[in-house]
Each structure stands twice: as C-alpha cells, then as structure tokens.
Design an enzyme around this catalytic site. Sequence first.
Site, PDB file in Angstrom:
ATOM      1  N   GLY A   1       0.815  -1.206   0.000  1.00 33.69           N
ATOM      2  CA  GLY A   1       0.000   0.000   0.000  1.00 33.69           C
ATOM      3  C   GLY A   1       0.848   1.256   0.000  1.00 33.69           C
ATOM      4  O   GLY A   1       2.084   1.206   0.062  1.00 33.69           O
TER       5      GLY A   1
ATOM      6  N   LYS B   1      -7.689  -4.286   7.157  1.00 35.63           N
ATOM      7  CA  LYS B   1      -6.677  -4.159   6.124  1.00 35.63           C
ATOM      8  C   LYS B   1      -7.200  -4.821   4.856  1.00 35.63           C
ATOM      9  O   LYS B   1      -8.130  -5.594   4.909  1.00 35.63           O
ATOM     10  CB  LYS B   1      -5.365  -4.818   6.562  1.00 35.63           C
ATOM     11  CG  LYS B   1      -4.675  -4.080   7.710  1.00 35.63           C
ATOM     12  CD  LYS B   1      -3.412  -4.787   8.207  1.00 35.63           C
ATOM     13  CE  LYS B   1      -2.495  -5.241   7.121  1.00 35.63           C
ATOM     14  NZ  LYS B   1      -2.099  -4.126   6.196  1.00 35.63           N
TER      15      LYS B   1
ATOM     16  N   GLY C   1      -5.840  -2.413  -0.403  1.00 29.07           N
ATOM     17  CA  GLY C   1      -4.984  -2.590  -1.575  1.00 29.07           C
ATOM     18  C   GLY C   1      -5.078  -3.966  -2.199  1.00 29.07           C
ATOM     19  O   GLY C   1      -4.407  -4.245  -3.200  1.00 29.07           O
TER      20      GLY C   1
ATOM     21  N   GLU D   1      -0.644 -10.508   3.219  1.00 33.53           N
ATOM     22  CA  GLU D   1      -0.279  -9.682   4.372  1.00 33.53           C
ATOM     23  C   GLU D   1      -0.479 -10.466   5.664  1.00 33.53           C
ATOM     24  O   GLU D   1       0.372 -10.443   6.564  1.00 33.53           O
ATOM     25  CB  GLU D   1      -1.121  -8.410   4.393  1.00 33.53           C
ATOM     26  CG  GLU D   1      -0.760  -7.410   3.312  1.00 33.53           C
ATOM     27  CD  GLU D   1      -1.695  -6.222   3.264  1.00 33.53           C
ATOM     28  OE1 GLU D   1      -1.293  -5.189   2.714  1.00 33.53           O
ATOM     29  OE2 GLU D   1      -2.829  -6.322   3.781  1.00 33.53           O
TER      30      GLU D   1
ATOM     31  N   LYS E   1      -6.705   7.065  10.580  1.00 32.00           N
ATOM     32  CA  LYS E   1      -6.995   5.629  10.587  1.00 32.00           C
ATOM     33  C   LYS E   1      -7.349   5.108  11.983  1.00 32.00           C
ATOM     34  O   LYS E   1      -7.793   3.968  12.123  1.00 32.00           O
ATOM     35  CB  LYS E   1      -5.791   4.850  10.034  1.00 32.00           C
ATOM     36  CG  LYS E   1      -5.302   5.329   8.671  1.00 32.00           C
ATOM     37  CD  LYS E   1      -6.376   5.199   7.612  1.00 32.00           C
ATOM     38  CE  LYS E   1      -5.969   5.843   6.304  1.00 32.00           C
ATOM     39  NZ  LYS E   1      -4.762   5.281   5.704  1.00 32.00           N
TER      40      LYS E   1
END
Length: 231
Positions: A33, A98, A101, A107, A125
């Site tokens: 990202g 998350k 992206g 991840e 965030k």
Amino acid sequence: MTQDELKRLVGQAAADYVIQNVPEGAVIGVGTGSTANCFIDALAVVKARYRGAVSSSVATTERLKSHGIKVFDLNEVDSLQVYVDGADEIDASGAMIKGGGGALTREKIVASVADTFVCIADASKRVPVLGAFPLPIEVVPMARTAIGRRVTALGGVPVLRVTKDGAPYITDNGNEIIDVKGLQIADPRGFEAQVNAWPGVVTVGLFAERGANLCLLGTENGVETIVYSAN
C-alpha cells in the site's frame, strides 16, 4: 501536514525503528500500500544493513526490487523479527481492517510469522470501532454470492470489488474480493473467526487474532507511538 506527508513521516519512523531494533543481516517483512511504499523508500537508504525482505504482494515485490532490495520467498526464511505495514483502520486494541490494496491474504500470512507487527498509519486511521471502512473478504469466485448472502444476514452490504473497466478485481492469488459496508465490529476477534469459517472465504481483512504490537501514528504534532501489550 497533508496525508502524503504524514505517510512519509511514519514510513521514515518505521525505518528508524527497524534500524534501532532489528540486527544487521535480518530479513524484514514488508506490507502493501501507499504507506508501506513510504517505508520501502526509507528502508532503501539503509538496505545494505539487511539481507532483504519478504514481500506481501506483487506490487511490493516490484517496488523492493526497484530499490535493489533482495526479495525472499517466505518459504526460504525461518523467521521474521518484524513486519511493517499500514492499515485502513486501527482500534484501541491494535485490531485492524486491512486489504484496501487487495493484498490481505498474503499480508496476513507474512504478519503471522513475524515476532513484531509494526503498524504505520496517519491519525485518520485511528477509530473507536472498526467498520466504517468497508471490510474486505477475499473469496473463491464460485462462493461469491453465497458469502454475500451470509454478509447480508449479518446486516452488512456486500459489494464486489471491480476494476476501472467494471470487471471483477482479481487478487494475486486468483480470487475475488467482496467489500462489506455498514458494519460496526464490536468483537473483531470473534467476527474474524466467524467469517473465516465460512466455506469459500480465503481470509477476511480483519487483523485481530494477529493484531499490531506497535503503531507509529502520524499526527500534526509528529509521530505518536502506541504499544498494544495484549498482542
């Protein structure tokens, strides 16, 4: 400061953290990202200190290689001392959403083997309750509609992620992503386990079972360091 300036600030802070806490010759786990890219750019300055990195996506691999940083397959590495990645949302416990992206599965895999998860994010965030940002779920394509019905039954609004051309977005693993709107996730660990148990789900973009150990949060006053002792 602009959001891009805050991202560069925490990217540099993460590189400084790695220099101070990770011994020379180690391999670094790297997320995906725009914020993770800022970390990669900062890490490139001291790349000679480390053997290389384990990447969480094709895009990250390309950026690492463009800086001359060697990329290892996770199967080639016995352990990772640190994994550095951004987040779309992070709560007070260090649980995160998350996958904005599209790299949530890789991840999560890389994060799971790291001793320390360092989250880097700007202050926007940080949230009291996860869910305002649409929750990504990577799914096997044939299960997309069935999983969408399960999401709807829980009060969520499933939206198939598509490209600019209107075709389904395809992950590095060959799967599709459903983005779920309208959730308030009061129990991230429980919800992560529940959704991951549905047939056809590859993984959900909740990082609660393996949350952040540390967050370097970019604010107007500089970088705030938050430690999550329970993770």
